[in-house]
Design a protein around this motif. Sequence first.
Motif, PDB file in Angstrom:
ATOM      1  N   LEU B 119       0.829  -1.210   0.000  1.00 29.65           N
ATOM      2  CA  LEU B 119       0.000   0.000   0.000  1.00 29.65           C
ATOM      3  C   LEU B 119       0.859   1.253   0.000  1.00 29.65           C
ATOM      4  N   SER B 120       1.958   1.229   0.720  1.00 28.65           N
ATOM      5  CA  SER B 120       2.874   2.379   0.708  1.00 28.65           C
ATOM      6  C   SER B 120       3.406   2.630  -0.687  1.00 28.65           C
ATOM      7  N   ALA B 121       3.731   1.534  -1.378  1.00 23.67           N
ATOM      8  CA  ALA B 121       4.300   1.683  -2.713  1.00 23.67           C
ATOM      9  C   ALA B 121       3.235   2.142  -3.715  1.00 23.67           C
ATOM     10  N   ARG B 122       1.990   1.744  -3.452  1.00 22.98           N
ATOM     11  CA  ARG B 122       0.906   2.130  -4.357  1.00 22.98           C
ATOM     12  C   ARG B 122       0.691   3.650  -4.307  1.00 22.98           C
ATOM     13  N   TRP B 123       0.764   4.193  -3.119  1.00 25.63           N
ATOM     14  CA  TRP B 123       0.604   5.649  -2.990  1.00 25.63           C
ATOM     15  C   TRP B 123       1.846   6.252  -2.353  1.00 25.63           C
ATOM     16  N   PRO B 124       2.957   6.271  -3.052  1.00 25.89           N
ATOM     17  CA  PRO B 124       4.197   6.761  -2.438  1.00 25.89           C
ATOM     18  C   PRO B 124       4.067   8.239  -2.041  1.00 25.89           C
ATOM     19  N   ASN B 125       4.686   8.566  -0.907  1.00 20.15           N
ATOM     20  CA  ASN B 125       4.712   9.930  -0.379  1.00 20.15           C
ATOM     21  C   ASN B 125       3.337  10.466   0.023  1.00 20.15           C
ATOM     22  N   SER B 126       2.354   9.590   0.102  1.00 19.72           N
ATOM     23  CA  SER B 126       1.064  10.000   0.637  1.00 19.72           C
ATOM     24  C   SER B 126       1.171  10.054   2.167  1.00 19.72           C
ATOM     25  N   TRP B 127       0.116  10.487   2.818  1.00 16.33           N
ATOM     26  CA  TRP B 127       0.175  10.516   4.284  1.00 16.33           C
ATOM     27  C   TRP B 127       0.313   9.105   4.840  1.00 16.33           C
ATOM     28  N   PHE B 128      -0.356   8.130   4.179  1.00 14.01           N
ATOM     29  CA  PHE B 128      -0.271   6.740   4.628  1.00 14.01           C
ATOM     30  C   PHE B 128       1.174   6.248   4.585  1.00 14.01           C
ATOM     31  N   ASP B 129       1.839   6.511   3.451  1.00 14.25           N
ATOM     32  CA  ASP B 129       3.224   6.117   3.257  1.00 14.25           C
ATOM     33  C   ASP B 129       4.114   6.724   4.350  1.00 14.25           C
ATOM     34  N   ASN B 130       3.872   8.014   4.612  1.00 20.77           N
ATOM     35  CA  ASN B 130       4.702   8.683   5.621  1.00 20.77           C
ATOM     36  C   ASN B 130       4.517   8.066   7.000  1.00 20.77           C
ATOM     37  N   VAL B 131       3.251   7.797   7.362  1.00 16.99           N
ATOM     38  CA  VAL B 131       2.994   7.180   8.668  1.00 16.99           C
ATOM     39  C   VAL B 131       3.691   5.825   8.756  1.00 16.99           C
ATOM     40  N   VAL B 132       3.543   5.016   7.696  1.00 17.70           N
ATOM     41  CA  VAL B 132       4.165   3.691   7.703  1.00 17.70           C
ATOM     42  C   VAL B 132       5.678   3.813   7.858  1.00 17.70           C
ATOM     43  N   ARG B 133       6.261   4.794   7.164  1.00 16.23           N
ATOM     44  CA  ARG B 133       7.720   4.935   7.227  1.00 16.23           C
ATOM     45  C   ARG B 133       8.191   5.318   8.632  1.00 16.23           C
ATOM     46  N   VAL B 134       7.467   6.221   9.250  1.00 19.82           N
ATOM     47  CA  VAL B 134       7.868   6.642  10.601  1.00 19.82           C
ATOM     48  C   VAL B 134       7.691   5.483  11.582  1.00 19.82           C
ATOM     49  N   VAL B 135       6.519   4.827  11.478  1.00 25.71           N
ATOM     50  CA  VAL B 135       6.238   3.747  12.421  1.00 25.71           C
ATOM     51  C   VAL B 135       7.225   2.593  12.252  1.00 25.71           C
ATOM     52  N   THR B 136       7.572   2.258  10.988  1.00 22.95           N
ATOM     53  CA  THR B 136       8.494   1.142  10.801  1.00 22.95           C
ATOM     54  C   THR B 136       9.902   1.510  11.276  1.00 22.95           C
ATOM     55  N   LEU B 137      10.269   2.769  11.117  1.00 24.23           N
ATOM     56  CA  LEU B 137      11.582   3.181  11.625  1.00 24.23           C
ATOM     57  C   LEU B 137      11.621   2.975  13.144  1.00 24.23           C
ATOM     58  N   PHE B 138      10.520   3.349  13.780  1.00 20.43           N
ATOM     59  CA  PHE B 138      10.370   3.161  15.216  1.00 20.43           C
ATOM     60  C   PHE B 138      10.494   1.670  15.559  1.00 20.43           C
ATOM     61  N   GLY B 139       9.785   0.844  14.800  1.00 20.72           N
ATOM     62  CA  GLY B 139       9.792  -0.602  15.037  1.00 20.72           C
ATOM     63  C   GLY B 139      11.174  -1.204  14.874  1.00 20.72           C
ATOM     64  N   LEU B 140      11.966  -0.656  13.975  1.00 20.93           N
ATOM     65  CA  LEU B 140      13.302  -1.205  13.749  1.00 20.93           C
ATOM     66  C   LEU B 140      14.281  -0.790  14.829  1.00 20.93           C
ATOM     67  N   SER B 141      14.055   0.387  15.413  1.00 25.04           N
ATOM     68  CA  SER B 141      15.093   0.897  16.312  1.00 25.04           C
ATOM     69  C   SER B 141      14.808   0.634  17.795  1.00 25.04           C
ATOM     70  N   MET B 142      13.576   0.204  18.126  1.00 21.59           N
ATOM     71  CA  MET B 142      13.293  -0.058  19.540  1.00 21.59           C
ATOM     72  C   MET B 142      13.804  -1.447  19.927  1.00 21.59           C
ATOM     73  N   PRO B 143      14.513  -1.550  21.045  1.00 26.45           N
ATOM     74  CA  PRO B 143      14.941  -2.885  21.454  1.00 26.45           C
ATOM     75  C   PRO B 143      13.741  -3.757  21.867  1.00 26.45           C
ATOM     76  N   ILE B 144      13.799  -5.015  21.477  1.00 21.89           N
ATOM     77  CA  ILE B 144      12.729  -5.974  21.779  1.00 21.89           C
ATOM     78  C   ILE B 144      12.418  -6.008  23.271  1.00 21.89           C
ATOM     79  N   PHE B 145      13.486  -5.977  24.052  1.00 21.18           N
ATOM     80  CA  PHE B 145      13.369  -6.083  25.497  1.00 21.18           C
ATOM     81  C   PHE B 145      12.452  -4.993  26.057  1.00 21.18           C
TER      82      PHE B 145
END
Lengths: 517, 306
Positions: B119-145
Motif C-alpha cells: 500500500l505504501s508503494a501504491r501511494w508513495p509519499n502520501s500521508w499513509f506512506d509517511n505514517v508507515v515509514r515513521v512507524v516502521t523506523l520506530f519498530g526497527l530501532s526499539m529494542p525488543i526487550f
Amino acid sequence: MAVLLLTWPAAPRAQAQRSGGTLTIARPVDAVSLDPHFETTAPGAWVYQLILEPLVALGPDMKIKPVLASSYKVLDATRIRFTLRRGVRFHDGTPFNAQAVKFTFERAFDRRNPGRWASLAGPIKGVEVVDDYTVDIVTSEPYAPLLYSVAMVYAGIVSPAAVQRLGPEFSRQPVGTGPFKFQEWRTNDRITVVRNDDYWGPKPYLDRIVFRVIPEESARMIALRTGDVDMVLVPAPAQLGAFRRDPAFTVAEAQGLRVVFVGMNLTRPPLSDVRVRRALVMGTNRKAILDNILEGAGGPADGILAKGVFGYAPMELDKRYPYDPDRARALLQEAGFRPGPDGIMQREGIPLVLTLISARGRYLKDAEIAEAWQAQMRAIGVRVDISFLEWATVFTHVRAATLDYHLFMLGWVTTTADADYSLLPMFRSNMAPPTGWNTWRYVNPEFDRLVDQARVSTKAEERQELYARAQAMIARDIMFIPFYTTKEIAVMRSYVKGFVPHPIEYNQGFAYIWLEK
Amino acid sequence: MIRFIAHRLLALVPVLLGVPLFIMLTIDLIPGDPAALMLGEGATEEMVTALRASLDLDKPLLVRYARYVTRLLHGDLGRSIREGRRVNDEIADVWPATAQLAMAALGLAVAVGIPLGVLSARWPNSWFDNVVRVVTLFGLSMPIFWIGLIFIVVFSLWLGWLPPGGRGGLPHLVLPSVTLALPTIAMLARMTRSAMLEVLREDYIRTAHAKGVPGPRVLLRHALRNAFIPVTTVLGLQTGQLLGGAILTETVFSWPGIGRMLVRAIFARDYVLLQGGVLVLALTFVLVNLAVDLSYAYFDPRISYA
C-alpha cells in the motif's frame, strides 16, 4: 557425649488455617536438576526440599531439628549414631530404613562421580548400618561439624528403588519421603508438586505448589501485581519500598548467610603492612554503602561469618576501625606515605595505586559497591583501579592464585552454618589456593592451632570459645572489608500465610503455607 | 532440482561438523575450568580432578570431538553434563515452544508487513506512506526487550487483557509474538515498499496497465510476484533473526523455549547442552534458507536449478 532426644515441633495450628488451594511461586531461573546430591543452587533446592528430607535439618532459628532421624548421639569426633523414624515410606512405597540411608550416602559420595554436596560436606567416609533403624555416619578424620553436613538440604534421603528404576531420569522426577510429591516439570516453565496425603508428619494445607520461572525482574513483579503468581522470590530491590507500603502485599525477610566483601592480597605490598590495611578499613564508610546502595536489600556485616552461623563472634569493626578518613590518612603516613601532587599518596615517588578485580552482577550491587568504595578510597589518597571481569575469570584468578591484583570482591556463604566451613579453608596457613580459599595468604600458626582444635572438639561451648578467639585474631590482622550480608526476601500477596523465611537461601519454608482467601 | 537439493543437503555436513568443534574450542578458550566452576567454592583439587575425568574434560580436544561426532552420527546429541539428561529430550521439550513463537511471529509479520509495504508503494509519499515509514523506523530501532516490557505494563498490568507471561493458550501467545514480529514487520514493510517501487517502474507494468488489466490485479499479480524475490531473501534471513530474537523475547515473557535453554546452558557451563542447542538452531537456519532458495524458482521461472 550428650544424648539428645528430640521431637518434631508441632506445626502451629491456629483456627485460621485453611486447607486446599494452589500456591504459585515465581523465581528467576529454572532448576538445573532436582537431584539434591548434585544440584545445590537455590532454584532446585527450593523445590526438592519439599520432596526429599534429610535425617536432621536446620530450622529457621538455626537449631538442628530431627526429621527422618528421631534422635542422634555424638559418639566421638568421627562418628554420630542416628536412630531412624519407623513406619515411613517413600512416595513410591519403598520403606525408609537404614539401607536407604546407606544407599543415599554411597551414591552421593561416590568417588567416581562426586556430587556438589560431597564437596561441601567434609570428610564423610560413609554409613555403617547398626540395625534396620540405626546407622552410624562416620568421617575419615575428626570432624565436629559433621551434624551440620548431615543437616543440609542436599542430604535428602532418596528412594533406592526409584534411583535404580529411573537412572538419570531421577533428577527429573525425584522420589523422597517429604510432605509433597513430585508431579510435573515443564522445562523453563513450571515445576508442580502435590500434597503427599500419606506423609508421616503434620499434613500440609496446600493441595499443590507451582514453581514458575519468570526470568525478568520487572515481569516477575508485574505477575505478582496482576495476581498471576502469589509469591515472588528474588524480588527487584528497587521496588521493595512500594510493595512494603501496599497492604495487598507482605514482604518477608531473613538475614542470609552470605557475606560480600573486598579482600586484600597480603603478598602484595603495600598491603603486607597491617597499617595500610587498617587505613583502608577506616577510610571505608560501610554504613553509607549499606544505606544508599543496598536500600534495605542487604544487612550489616561484621566479619566473615554472618550472624546465625555456629561460632559467630562479632569482629566489632565499628569499634576497632570506626569510619575516620583523617585517622586513615594518618595511618598511611605512619606507613611512610606522603600526599602527592594529585592528592594520591606516594612512597619513594611511587603512587599508592591498588588494583581491584570484581565481577559485575555476580553479587547484588557488586559493581556499584566497588565504584562507591573507589570514591571513598580516593578521599583518603588511595587510587583504586577496578577491573570488571566475567565471573568465571574472577573465580579462576582468585582460585588459581594468579598474583596480579591487590584486591578482589567476593561473596562467601557458610553453607554448613558452622564456622569451620569458613574459618578453616579461608584462613588456615596451608589453605592457599588452589588447595583452599585462603585467598589473602594469611599465615598465622596460632590461628591454625585454634581452628584445628575446634574441628576435633565435640564440646559446643569450647568450639564457640575457640572460634571467638580466632575471629579476634582476624579482626586484629584485618585482611578484608565486609560490606553486607545477604537477605533472603520474598514478596507475596497478603492472603499467603504461614511462610517462614530461612537464613539459608535454599531452606525456604514453603511446606506449611495456607491461603486466606 | 533434486540434485540441487541433494547438493544443498550435503553442504549441511560441514555445518554439522563445524559447529560442535567451534563450541568445543570456545569452551577451551573461555577462562575457568568447567569442573571447578560446577563444584563451586569449597571443592578440593581431588574432587575437581575426579569430576573433570568423569566429564572427559581431561581428554584431548580431538578425542572429545571424535566421540561427539560418533554419537552425532547415531542421532544422539549426548547427555547434559549438569543434569545427565539426554539433550535430545531436552530439545524436544523446548523446541516446539520456540517454533510456535517464531512461526506465529513470522505469520504476523507476513500478514501485516507485506500489505503495508504494497500500500505504501501504491501511494508513495502520501500521508499513509509517511505514517508507515515513521512507524516502521520506530519498530526497527526499539529494542525488543523494552517493547516487551512496555506491552506487559500496558496490556497486563493496566488493562488486564492479556497474561504477562508463560506459555498457555492463545492469549499467552499474543504479546510475545507481536513483540517478536515488530522488527520483522518493519523490515518487511520497508523492503516490500522499495522492491515494489522498483518493479512498478518496469515496462511490463506499464504494458499491463495499457492492456487494461485492472489496477489491483497489476499490483498483486504482476508487480508483487516479481517484488517477492528480494522480499523472500529478507524473509529467510529474518527467520534466523526471529530464532535469535527469541532469546530476549523468551526471557521477557517467560516463554520456555530453546533460547532460554541456551542461556541456562551457558550459565551452567553445560557445553554438551549448548552444543546440541546451537546445532539444532544452525540446522534450522540452513533449512529455512534452503526453502527460501527453492521458492525463488516459483517466483521467478528464469531461475533454474538444473
